[in-house]
Design an enzyme around this catalytic site. Structure first.
Site, PDB file in Angstrom:
ATOM      1  N   GLU A 128      54.492  49.290  80.098  1.00 21.92           N
ATOM      2  CA  GLU A 128      53.667  48.143  80.474  1.00 21.92           C
ATOM      3  C   GLU A 128      54.376  46.789  80.458  1.00 21.92           C
ATOM      4  O   GLU A 128      53.877  45.812  79.891  1.00 21.92           O
ATOM      5  CB  GLU A 128      52.413  48.088  79.574  1.00 21.92           C
ATOM      6  CG  GLU A 128      51.571  49.337  79.705  1.00 21.92           C
ATOM      7  CD  GLU A 128      50.198  49.235  79.051  1.00 21.92           C
ATOM      8  OE1 GLU A 128      49.223  49.615  79.692  1.00 21.92           O
ATOM      9  OE2 GLU A 128      50.116  48.779  77.884  1.00 21.92           O
TER      10      GLU A 128
ATOM     11  N   ASP B 162      52.729  46.367  67.085  1.00 23.10           N
ATOM     12  CA  ASP B 162      52.416  45.992  68.463  1.00 23.10           C
ATOM     13  C   ASP B 162      52.394  44.476  68.501  1.00 23.10           C
ATOM     14  O   ASP B 162      52.756  43.834  67.511  1.00 23.10           O
ATOM     15  CB  ASP B 162      51.108  46.634  68.945  1.00 23.10           C
ATOM     16  CG  ASP B 162      51.183  46.951  70.437  1.00 23.10           C
ATOM     17  OD1 ASP B 162      51.166  45.993  71.239  1.00 23.10           O
ATOM     18  OD2 ASP B 162      51.272  48.137  70.804  1.00 23.10           O
TER      19      ASP B 162
ATOM     20  N   HIS C 219      54.780  44.562  74.682  1.00 21.95           N
ATOM     21  CA  HIS C 219      54.020  44.729  73.440  1.00 21.95           C
ATOM     22  C   HIS C 219      54.760  44.150  72.236  1.00 21.95           C
ATOM     23  O   HIS C 219      54.783  44.739  71.156  1.00 21.95           O
ATOM     24  CB  HIS C 219      53.705  46.213  73.190  1.00 21.95           C
ATOM     25  CG  HIS C 219      52.744  46.783  74.186  1.00 21.95           C
ATOM     26  ND1 HIS C 219      51.384  46.626  74.070  1.00 21.95           N
ATOM     27  CD2 HIS C 219      52.944  47.486  75.325  1.00 21.95           C
ATOM     28  CE1 HIS C 219      50.783  47.216  75.099  1.00 21.95           C
ATOM     29  NE2 HIS C 219      51.706  47.744  75.880  1.00 21.95           N
TER      30      HIS C 219
END
Ligand code: NAG
Ligand code: NAG
Ligand code: NAG
Ligand code: NAG
Ligand code: NAG
Length: 600
Positions: free
Chosen positions: A346, A222, A275
């Site tokens: 996201e 991540d 990410h």
């Protein structure tokens, strides 16, 4: 090796007899005989040679070792403990006392596998049958594939118990026909937020094997860290937490082999384009953007990430795709599964303000939107991912089609992992023809409900807040956990994720995965965060949460999962306690409702 031979099967069976074992997941069909217990001798495996590189022999050795090491006494049975006996009343345990009983000793497990070479890939047949007849001196297992036979072993492993004198019995003759409701049954391990060591990964695989989960979704990296060795770019692991916290190519091969031996596929996820910071920035800082920005939760309008630290791949910069191609190719070579998860969740628009490439691209044509930007990613990255092989199937988080910055056109053959808005998004995606993996955060996120992790957070300081405007976290609220409360096993098990779907939509659901994001998880508590709750999901997707009459069977599941938790711990999986042990010994004494059909 040894050849299988015919072995009498159970002719007439009834399920009214009381037995104390309660295997998890509950088999689709199980019926017990009544002729009394079968003594289990030193069981040998009889099967034909060449069973998928010895997979079957190894699986049996493992299972048998566990059976004789544990000599399991069921820890929670459906029958009240007062009437519980390790073997049913009337059945003399030591067989030598009961010399009249014919063929009461079982000596072997005969396994017949139709297709010994079937590879462990999505949709492989996992069904099996398991029979021990009244007069049989062997256990007959039939399966289409080795992978189904391995599931039969983990069922049998839970059926053979202590006879009360240190010997082993099967309580009654039994006949089982079993197969999963869904082909994709997973948990998601996040090793980007915190590193998880190989022994702990193996421990999760052990729990998965016992509960017949078949996919380890490995969210490897991540923005916080890059723990995996990439041949093309040795510098990427400079962003591992330490030189000890790196997965070498051999480590990965070991994980995959360990999983495969237990019928579990390992599907890697490299989360892109969001990410992304650690690792990538070591290759070239220009392929990632906003890594040095303030993530800005305190001024949300300007936030560049939903949690620290920020970073996204630069979608417009050409070199990004060159690096993505090399990283993806290198990892595809060691992760042998046909499927690969490429993230897609996201995307934060503000982060792109820090990219000269993206801001220039927007300036060139003022009609361009963030949807166009997401589409640019899909159009340039997906072909790279897809071209790896004909069999390659991609998974993405649903955001790529359902977030405020969604792409316009995402190929329908990409599997969507659904995590927002429960049934609504599942319904939306399946209606549009996407295959869906259910991971609804409200039901299946295992990390929720433990408060927030960000530091310097005045919202916890309720006694003397300098600024009365600062909202406080109260205990009736979410306490800082965005997906609070904690998802209990009952919350997971009771989730009817196909509710109100048409038949066509239902067919698009290929299974479910319970994610465990690891901001607050590492080796110390990874096992008790996964287990035994992941076992509730395991049964939900293997045989469902309803009985033959269509009624919720959570009440029956109770003793099963309480027993299974003890069984996990006995097998070295550090599962969390669910109840005072009193509840195990006194079935239903700990129920909220006296009326056991209160649940629908
Ligand atoms: C990014 O740019 C947009 C549009 O110019 C602006 O509204 C936003 O505040 C900017 N975000 C940051 C973090 O600077
Ligand atoms: C899915 O959701 C999108 C975005 O809210 C909406 O435009 C679309 O109509 C929905 N489609 C279906 C089939 O529900
Ligand atoms: C399912 O459909 C029924 C009947 O149309 C409706 O009352 C119910 O609210 C729906 N449930 C959900 C969760 O959408
Ligand atoms: C795991 O550790 C985190 C951080 O200490 C904590 O918030 C959480 O409650 C722990 N979970 C369990 C099940 O112990
Ligand atoms: C138990 O609950 C069911 C379902 O709500 C109800 O039909 C039944 O009458 C209840 N039984 C008793 C004894 O209250």
């Amino acid at each position: 090796m040894r050849f299988s031979r015919a072995c009498a099967v159970l002719v007439a069976a009834t399920s009214t007899v009381a037995v104390s074992v309660n295997p998890l997941p509950a088999p689709r069909e199980i019926s017990w005989g009544t002729s009394g217990p079968k003594q289990i001798a030193d069981l040998s495996l009889r099967t034909e040679t060449d069973n998928n590189e010895g997979t079957l022999d190894q699986a049996w050795d493992r299972v048998w070792e566990s059976i004789i090491a544990l000599r399991w006494v069921p820890a929670a049975t459906e029958a009240p403990i007062s009437s519980f006996q390790p073997f049913p009343t009337g059945a003399a345990a030591p067989a030598k006392k009961n010399t009249k009983r014919r063929l009461s000793v079982v000596h072997s497990v005969n396994v017949q596998v139709e297709d010994k070479n079937a590879d462990l890939q999505h949709g492989v047949d996992e069904s099996y049958s398991l029979d021990v007849g009244d007069d049989a001196d062997c256990i007959t297992i039939k399966a289409k594939t080795v992978w189904g036979a391995i599931h039969a072993f983990t069922t049998l492993q839970q059926l053979i118990i202590n006879d009360g004198h240190g010997g082993l019995i099967l309580e009654q003759p039994v006949s089982i026909k079993d197969s999963p409701l869904y082909p994709y049954r997973g948990i998601m391990l996040d090793t980007g937020r915190n590193f998880i060591s190989l022994p702990k990964i193996f421990e999760q695989l052990n729990g998965m094997s016992l509960s017949k989960l078949n996919v380890l979704h490995w969210h490897i990296d991540d923005s916080q860290s890059w723990p995996i060795w990439v041949e093309s770019y040795p510098d990427m692991v400079k962003d591992a937490y330490s030189p000890r916290e790196i997965y070498s190519r051999n480590d990965v091969r070991n994980v995959i082999a360990y999983a495969r031996a237990r019928g579990i596929r390992v599907i890697p996820e490299i989360d892109m384009p969001s990410h992304s910071s650690s690792g990538w920035k070591q290759v070239d800082p220009e392929i990632v953007t906003c890594t040095d920005s303030w993530w800005s939760n305190d001024n949300w309008a300007e936030h560049t990430a939903v949690e620290p630290n920020p970073g996204q791949l630069d979608i417009i910069y050409d070199k990004t795709y060159e690096v993505v191609r090399n990283v993806y190719r290198d990892l595809s070579e060691i992760f042998v599964d046909n499927w690969f998860h490429v993230g897609g969740d996201e995307i934060q628009p503000n982060c792109f303000n820090f990219s000269k490439h993206v801001t220039k691209w927007f300036a060139e044509d003022p009609s361009r939107t963030y949807h166009d930007l997401a589409q640019y990613w899909v159009d340039h990255a997906v072909p790279i991912f897809q071209e790896y092989s004909k069999e390659r199937r991609l998974i993405m988080w649903e955001d790529i089609v359902l977030s405020p910055e969604n792409a316009h056109n995402v190929p329908k053959n990409i599997v969507m992992q659904s995590w927002n808005n429960g049934l609504e998004y599942i319904s939306n995606l399946t209606a549009r023809g996407y295959d869906v993996i259910v991971s609804s955060a409200d039901f299946m996120y295992l990390d929720c409900g433990h408060g927030g992790f960000v530091t310097n957070d005045p919202r916890y300081n309720v006694m003397s807040r300098a600024d009365p405007q600062t909202p406080s976290f109260n205990y009736g609220g979410d306490g800082g956990s965005w997906c609070a409360p904690y998802k209990t096993w009952q919350r997971i098990y009771d989730y009817d994720f196909t509710l109100n779907l048409t038949e066509a939509q239902t067919k698009h659901i290929i299974g479910a995965t319970a994610p465990l994001w690891s901001e607050q998880v590492d080796d110390v508590n990874v096992s008790n965060m996964f287990w035994p709750r992941a076992a509730a999901l395991a049964e939900l997707v293997w045989s469902g949460n309803r009985d033959a009459d269509g009624k919720k069977r959570t009440t029956q599941m109770t003793q099963r999962i309480l027993n299974f938790r003890e069984y996990l711990v006995a097998n070295g999986v550090q599962a969390q306690a669910l109840v005072p042990k009193y509840c195990l010994h006194n079935p239903h004494a700990c129920d909220l409702y006296r009326n056991q059909s209160a649940l629908h």
